[in-house]
Scaffold this active site. Structure first.
Site, PDB file in Angstrom:
ATOM      1  N   PHE A   1       0.825  -1.212   0.000  1.00 41.45           N
ATOM      2  CA  PHE A   1       0.000   0.000   0.000  1.00 41.45           C
ATOM      3  C   PHE A   1       0.856   1.257   0.000  1.00 41.45           C
ATOM      4  O   PHE A   1       0.415   2.328  -0.417  1.00 41.45           O
ATOM      5  CB  PHE A   1      -0.969  -0.009   1.197  1.00 41.45           C
ATOM      6  N   LYS A   2       2.108   1.141   0.439  1.00 37.05           N
ATOM      7  CA  LYS A   2       2.978   2.319   0.500  1.00 37.05           C
ATOM      8  C   LYS A   2       3.245   2.913  -0.882  1.00 37.05           C
ATOM      9  O   LYS A   2       3.645   4.068  -0.998  1.00 37.05           O
ATOM     10  CB  LYS A   2       4.260   1.968   1.221  1.00 37.05           C
ATOM     11  N   ASP A   3       2.996   2.123  -1.933  1.00 34.69           N
ATOM     12  CA  ASP A   3       3.158   2.646  -3.290  1.00 34.69           C
ATOM     13  C   ASP A   3       2.257   3.855  -3.559  1.00 34.69           C
ATOM     14  O   ASP A   3       2.631   4.737  -4.325  1.00 34.69           O
ATOM     15  CB  ASP A   3       2.809   1.565  -4.327  1.00 34.69           C
TER      16      ASP A   3
ATOM     17  N   LEU B   1       4.287   6.593  -2.129  1.00 35.64           N
ATOM     18  CA  LEU B   1       5.692   6.696  -2.535  1.00 35.64           C
ATOM     19  C   LEU B   1       5.874   6.838  -4.041  1.00 35.64           C
ATOM     20  O   LEU B   1       6.972   7.118  -4.500  1.00 35.64           O
ATOM     21  CB  LEU B   1       6.496   5.525  -1.976  1.00 35.64           C
TER      22      LEU B   1
END
Ligand SMILES: *Cc1c(COP(=O)(O)O)cnc(C)c1O
Length: 482
Positions: free
Chosen positions: A105-107, A110
């Protein structure tokens, strides 16, 4: 719009500077002095990329060309135009946040942060490169590397604990291409890597280049995450599950409290959010805090099958405390107590407001495995151990409160990133290495392995450095070329 520190001892800055700095000079986190006025209903009518652009423009007015930044961040990077699709599974709606380039989910944040940083740098007329430092226990490192790959004006160093990440996670990082990316394994654990990074930040004045941070203390990483709460609400409207104005609950697998805080910001902007459910694993500091009002980190960190939630100090809780009290002096005191004594206690009125907005629960590895198995057997839906915690705690919430409002469970990682735990939970064969386990999982479930993970075994290993903590600064200097 001015950004102020949650600890009230740093000067206010504009939004571009807040993104560049990452952390305020007094150790606090940046927040807007007043939350922006926002046409939330208008936002719901937009496409996902337009939603993102509207939210970002409201919070970061000093960063120009936001729509173009959003397009370049997401176009062709996510496997679906929807960016964050929802899937009805049983009584719940699962919000899949893992369709980005690294299946985490950090995509969502980021992919954008590097572009925000570059724009902020240009806005401030900086010409030298900025060095982004990241210590990672697995997921953040790869998502940051992929996001920053070949972004002009920025170099990035990622440090991970040698032998301390999964085989798949290591392969994701050491195969990362890009002229500006640098990766090293540290002889030590995650804390050693993180301490090394903090020491480099502390000696920042003696370095001939500026540093920044890619973790969720940076407001530029938090704001992009507000998007998917709006997107999920819109999907529920489209499927006639709700009518405009109905409240929806969200269950969020939580570590650093960034993801769930984005949900709180969405609510403050007007989105009809009901309860925000904070799901922890066996590291249940937040569960205890939400029930008792005492935040107590004095306990051993447990290693679990949901490593991205293995955390005792959830940095973004500080932002919530400021938003609820508006009292920087008080927040500063609590944070000082936390660092000196290891705990602090909020007042009864503050606790009551927290309990009105949030509900918290925890899910150990055994319960997560049972949940993965149950959801798979009943609905043929595969969830990873982090998502399973969100699911299990959502069920606990409904059982204890009887609140029957629609429930959205945030799914924060692809199950193929944690093939061993998932195979074990659904009774699959655990033979072979991590890559073999991904294949077994795919054969068993009939779900294809995400392309970015499937090709890992074929990619050349580019970053094989293994260094001592004491050599991190040298590594950073060499990476910068001075
Ligand atoms: C980082 C992460 C989390 C926790 O998110 P926070 O914003 O730190 O609360 C949950 N699940 C996965 C898979 C993650 O990578």
């Amino acid at each position: 719009m001015k950004y102020i520190s949650t600890r009230g001892r740093s000067p206010a800055v504009d939004s571009a500077q807040a993104v560049l700095d990452g952390l305020a000079a007094d150790g606090g986190l940046y927040l807007p002095e007043h939350l922006p006025e926002f046409d939330w209903q208008g936002c719901l009518a937009c496409s996902p990329r337009e939603m993102s652009a509207r939210i970002l423009a409201a919070f970061l007015p000093d960063i120009p060309h936001i729509p173009e930044l959003v397009d370049s961040a997401y176009l062709g990077k996510f496997s679906t135009e929807e960016l964050t699709p929802t899937v009805p599974v049983g009584d719940f709606t699962v919000l899949e946040l893992f369709h980005g380039p690294t299946s985490a989910f950090k995509d969502v944040a980021l992919c954008l942060l590097p572009r925000l940083l570059t724009a902020a740098r240009r806005q401030k007329g900086m010409d030298g490169d900025v060095m982004v430092l990241t210590a990672t226990s697995g997921d953040t490192g790869k998502a940051a590397l992929a996001g920053f790959q070949d972004v002009p004006g920025i170099q990035i160093c990622v440090f991970y604990p040698h032998g301390g990440v999964s085989q798949v996670q290591r392969a994701q990082m050491v195969t990362q291409p890009g002229r500006n990316v640098h990766v090293a394994a540290i002889l030590g654990n995650f804390d050693d890597a993180q301490t090394g990074v903090k020491q480099i930040f502390a000696g920042q004045k003696d370095l001939p280049f500026p540093l920044s941070s890619a973790n969720s203390i940076n407001i530029g990483r938090l704001v992009p995450q507000i998007l998917y709460y709006f997107k999920a609400y819109r999907d529920l409207l489209d499927s006639s599950t709700i009518r405009m104005g109905d409240r929806v609950n969200f269950s969020v697998p939580t570590g650093n409290f960034g993801d769930i805080l984005a949900g709180f910001l969405a609510k403050e902007m007007g989105l009809p959010v009901g309860r925000l459910i904070c799901a922890s694993n066996a590291n249940n500091v937040l569960t205890d805090f939400t029930r008792t009002g005492t935040y107590d980190r004095r306990r051993p960190l447990k290693k679990t099958t949901s490593p991205s939630m293995d955390i005792l100090v959830s940095s973004n809780l500080e932002r919530l405390l400021y938003l609820l009290t508006g009292d920087a002096g008080q927040v500063d005191k609590w944070m000082a107590e936390l660092s000196k004594k290891g705990f602090y206690t909020v007042s009864q009125p503050v606790l009551e407001v927290i309990q009105e907005q949030f509900w918290a629960g925890c899910c150990d590895d055994e319960k997560a495995a049972q949940t993965i198995g149950k959801v798979y057997n009943q609905h043929h839906y595969l969830c990873d151990p982090h998502t399973a915690a969100g699911w299990a705690v959502a069920e606990d919430y409904i059982r204890e409160t009887g609140d029957r409002r629609p429930m959205v469970v945030l799914s924060t990682a692809s199950p193929f990133k944690f093939p061993e735990a998932v195979l074990q939970a659904i009774g699959g064969d655990l033979g072979g290495d991590g890559f073999r386990q991904m294949e077994t999982l795919s054969t068993l479930s009939g779900i294809p392995i995400p392309a970015n993970l499937a090709m890992l075994p074929t990619l050349p290993q580019r970053h094989c450095a293994v260094i001592a903590q004491a050599d991190m600064l040298n590594f950073v200097r060499e990476s910068m070329g001075n």
